[in-house]
Design a protein around this motif. Structure first.
Motif, PDB file in Angstrom:
ATOM      1  N   ILE A   1      -4.834 -51.373 -19.081  1.00 50.90           N
ATOM      2  CA  ILE A   1      -5.183 -51.118 -17.682  1.00 50.90           C
ATOM      3  C   ILE A   1      -4.818 -49.668 -17.384  1.00 50.90           C
ATOM      4  N   GLN A   2      -5.800 -48.863 -17.080  1.00 50.85           N
ATOM      5  CA  GLN A   2      -5.585 -47.442 -16.780  1.00 50.85           C
ATOM      6  C   GLN A   2      -5.657 -47.239 -15.274  1.00 50.85           C
TER       7      GLN A   2
ATOM      8  N   VAL B   1       5.658 -51.742 -12.005  1.00 53.63           N
ATOM      9  CA  VAL B   1       4.383 -52.436 -11.790  1.00 53.63           C
ATOM     10  C   VAL B   1       4.143 -53.450 -12.901  1.00 53.63           C
ATOM     11  N   GLN B   2       4.497 -53.073 -14.127  1.00 53.33           N
ATOM     12  CA  GLN B   2       4.326 -53.981 -15.267  1.00 53.33           C
ATOM     13  C   GLN B   2       5.149 -55.255 -15.058  1.00 53.33           C
TER      14      GLN B   2
ATOM     15  N   ILE C   1      -8.857 -47.731 -10.804  1.00 49.15           N
ATOM     16  CA  ILE C   1      -8.372 -48.679 -11.803  1.00 49.15           C
ATOM     17  C   ILE C   1      -9.481 -48.949 -12.813  1.00 49.15           C
ATOM     18  N   GLN C   2      -9.164 -48.744 -14.079  1.00 47.84           N
ATOM     19  CA  GLN C   2     -10.097 -49.011 -15.170  1.00 47.84           C
ATOM     20  C   GLN C   2      -9.453 -50.034 -16.104  1.00 47.84           C
ATOM     21  N   LYS C   3     -10.168 -51.111 -16.375  1.00 51.98           N
ATOM     22  CA  LYS C   3      -9.613 -52.186 -17.205  1.00 51.98           C
ATOM     23  C   LYS C   3     -10.426 -52.365 -18.475  1.00 51.98           C
ATOM     24  N   ARG C   4      -9.681 -52.499 -19.576  1.00 51.00           N
ATOM     25  CA  ARG C   4     -10.271 -52.931 -20.837  1.00 51.00           C
ATOM     26  C   ARG C   4      -9.546 -54.205 -21.267  1.00 51.00           C
ATOM     27  N   ILE C   5      -9.845 -54.683 -22.439  1.00 45.18           N
ATOM     28  CA  ILE C   5      -9.289 -55.966 -22.866  1.00 45.18           C
ATOM     29  C   ILE C   5      -7.762 -55.936 -22.912  1.00 45.18           C
TER      30      ILE C   5
ATOM     31  N   LYS D   1      -1.411 -53.473 -21.832  1.00 42.42           N
ATOM     32  CA  LYS D   1      -0.602 -52.289 -21.601  1.00 42.42           C
ATOM     33  C   LYS D   1      -1.062 -51.589 -20.336  1.00 42.42           C
ATOM     34  N   LEU D   2      -0.114 -51.078 -19.566  1.00 42.59           N
ATOM     35  CA  LEU D   2      -0.416 -50.384 -18.316  1.00 42.59           C
ATOM     36  C   LEU D   2      -0.127 -48.903 -18.462  1.00 42.59           C
TER      37      LEU D   2
END
Length: 218
Positions: free
Chosen positions: A72-73, A99-100, A65-69, A109-110
């Protein structure tokens, strides 16, 4: 030392990296951690319901899981991705939407992507799922451990250790059974050790499974 600490955390920064990559303020850290766990649990449950495997293997090696502002990747590393999407190619989009909605992301955004891993039976999570399926079918724990090790013969690993604890074969007293093949240097930080801890519920109670693999870097 190798038996007193999680082998993955013991090697962070050397041969292992984090599966969650993001930054948060201390007051928001627990919320981010709980969010990651919910994402992983939902994806695993979804795969379990929709994958058509006789052995009960979902084939998920790791979820990163990679998160930015605002994004979410989520990257799902799978050994057998075709089993999840062959009957419904739009299943990834469906999973992403579910999941969203489930986690109710606001202003974020996912994105979910699937990556196929080479040598799936070299990953302890997939091996643990196979072993759990054997134990649920009342296969002798010694025979099940040997079958698990046989699966790794084609994988590029130098050694494997399998441990099962609980009421083995329905015995009244709980005990620990284990088997090792090859080298598994748990005390060597530079050794590329992969590890999995897994629980399985059988008719005799809950059994704990631990698998260590020593991976060849080449």
């Amino acid at each position: 030392m190798g038996q007193k600490i999680n082998p993955l955390g013991f090697r962070l920064g050397t041969t292992q990296s984090h599966h969650s990559i993001w930054f948060a303020q201390p007051k928001n850290y627990s919320e981010g951690l709980e969010e990651d766990q919910k994402i992983r649990n939902y994806i695993k449950n979804y795969a379990k319901k929709n994958m058509k495997t006789s052995s009960g293997i979902e084939g998920i090696a790791c979820i990163e899981i990679q998160k930015r502002i605002d994004v979410i990747q989520v990257i799902i590393y799978m050994g057998f991705p075709k089993l999840l999407i062959e009957s419904n190619p739009k299943r990834i989009d469906e999973l992403q939407i579910n999941v969203q909605k489930e986690l109710n992301f606001v202003n974020r955004k996912l994105n979910i992507a699937i990556t196929r891993v080479s040598n799936p039976y070299g990953h302890p999570n997939i091996l643990a799922e196979f072993l759990a399926g054997q134990l649920k079918n009342r296969v002798s724990f010694r025979k099940a451990m040997k079958k698990t090790i046989e699966l790794t013969e084609q994988a590029n690993i130098k050694g494997i250790q399998v441990q099962i604890s609980g009421r083995l074969d329905g015995k009244e007293m709980a005990r620990v059974g284990w088997i090792r093949e090859g080298r598994v240097p748990l005390q060597t930080i530079r050794a590329k050790i992969d590890y999995c801890s897994y629980t399985v519920t059988t008719i005799y109670g809950v059994l704990g499974i631990k698998i260590w693999t020593f991976i060849d870097k080449k």
